[in-house]
Design a protein around this motif. Sequence first.
Motif, mmCIF file in Angstrom:
data_model
loop_
_atom_site.group_PDB
_atom_site.id
_atom_site.type_symbol
_atom_site.label_atom_id
_atom_site.label_comp_id
_atom_site.label_asym_id
_atom_site.label_seq_id
_atom_site.Cartn_x
_atom_site.Cartn_y
_atom_site.Cartn_z
ATOM 1 N N ASP A 84 4.203 27.140 8.297
ATOM 2 C CA ASP A 84 5.585 26.774 7.965
ATOM 3 C C ASP A 84 5.627 25.412 7.294
ATOM 4 O O ASP A 84 4.876 24.494 7.673
ATOM 5 C CB ASP A 84 6.462 26.711 9.218
ATOM 6 N N ASN B 228 3.316 20.554 6.683
ATOM 7 C CA ASN B 228 2.927 21.962 6.773
ATOM 8 C C ASN B 228 2.185 22.170 8.079
ATOM 9 O O ASN B 228 1.158 21.518 8.331
ATOM 10 C CB ASN B 228 2.024 22.357 5.596
ATOM 11 N N ARG C 254 13.052 25.051 8.304
ATOM 12 C CA ARG C 254 11.711 25.653 8.191
ATOM 13 C C ARG C 254 11.665 26.616 7.019
ATOM 14 O O ARG C 254 12.593 27.401 6.812
ATOM 15 C CB ARG C 254 11.319 26.373 9.489
ATOM 16 N N PRO D 263 9.018 29.490 5.795
ATOM 17 C CA PRO D 263 7.768 30.248 5.966
ATOM 18 C C PRO D 263 7.065 30.357 4.612
ATOM 19 O O PRO D 263 7.513 31.092 3.723
ATOM 20 C CB PRO D 263 8.249 31.617 6.467
ATOM 21 N N SER E 213 16.127 25.390 11.989
ATOM 22 C CA SER E 213 15.388 25.739 13.200
ATOM 23 C C SER E 213 15.739 24.857 14.396
ATOM 24 O O SER E 213 15.435 25.210 15.537
ATOM 25 C CB SER E 213 13.883 25.653 12.942
#
Length: 443
Positions: A391, A387, A208, A210, A423
């Motif tokens: 994220d 997306n 992931r 951000p 993740s």
Amino acid sequence: MSMLDNLTPGTAGEIFLYQDSRKSGSVHRFVVTLTMHVHRPQLEKALDDLMPRFPQFAVGVRKEGEKLLLFPTRAKVPVFTAAEDSVTDGLPLVGSADLGGYLFRVSYSHKTVFFDWHLSLSDGKGMLEFVKAVIFRYIQISGFPVKNDGTVKVADEPANAVEGSDPYERLDDIPASRPVWYMDAKAFCSPVPETSMSSGEVHVQQVRVPVSKVRGQVKEYLSQPESFISPLFSHVLYEHFSMQMQQGEYIVSTIKENLRPHFPTASLRSYFSPLSLAYNRKVSEYPFGTVLMSQKKLLDAQLRHDALAYSAKRMMKAAEASCGDGLSFSQRLENCGRCLDMSSDTATFSICNLGNIAMPESLLQYLVEFYPVVPAGSYSASLSVVNFKGDMVITLTDSAGDMSFAGRFVDLLNGYDIPAFISDEFRFTQIRYLPEKIAEENG
């Protein structure tokens, strides 16, 4: 246009009809995690309500003469639980009677719904429309307030025959010519363990990013993440396989570019053009800004309308040669199994970018995760990108089960001001599509 047009798999879909999913990785998965536990009766009802709206998905496969053809099926769509997924050899085949003949399978575990489907039915963008519709209807039936903003296809809409048509027909009159920069780089192809193909086990790692925390020069490339994903992951594979690579071989990524934004159509059938980026050195040998700029320029050149049309028509010609009239069933199996634009012959790994998932805010509040899983098949690895809720979710599978790739990839991302973390990491047994078996059962 007649609803009978829903019985064509389209140019790309026809090739997939003859590809063994264990080798081609042609059975993909959507994973959708809700804020609530999933109840089978409501999920079954949602599917029942939506199948008349999506007649192009209400089809199975059978053999007629020397060809595999789609045919309509009206069986109730079965829903499975995760407990039924734990038996390696007991999972039903795509298109089998256990699935009602369908080319997709729906299962669930706790708060998560899994949609597995074969690419002869649709690509990721097309299947996304069906998945969103099912989840929206499920939330409605469950009694939670959701309001459509036009981004979800709903059960009470009339079926649209265009959604089942062959989208590549739109390209017949589009000018196309081989660009001067076009190069078929010789791709390094790592050997795939036979046990990996036969077991059907998919090794998954998820990374992931951000998006709001990305800093520096990479921010300019977020709308085209392949510009940095391709060279950085190529670096990972180059480090791992460089001693096995021969002179003149490159680490090559194949990018399945969705053609809908370029040549609009309402069709939900598979509709893409393969793009390529080649790399044969460590990314650290040049300033990263130079790497990004060069990769983006190569992508932009391939995204020109005439270049996209050329790549797509090249694939259409390969499809015609592989499964056109006059060929035997065994010839179609052999030809489509090694079709150049859809196999690992021309690439080391693949990237599938679905971009932003558009849906109503009222539906979004009930979703925790929404991402695709693309099995590696005969590629060294496959990456899917989406997306979702701020994220960038990069889901990685690899053919050899080498679970070190994601860790090195994350190190590189962080090293170039792209904050990232692993993740999730898991394995699951994928359902299979075996054209010979389908021909035997449904001939």
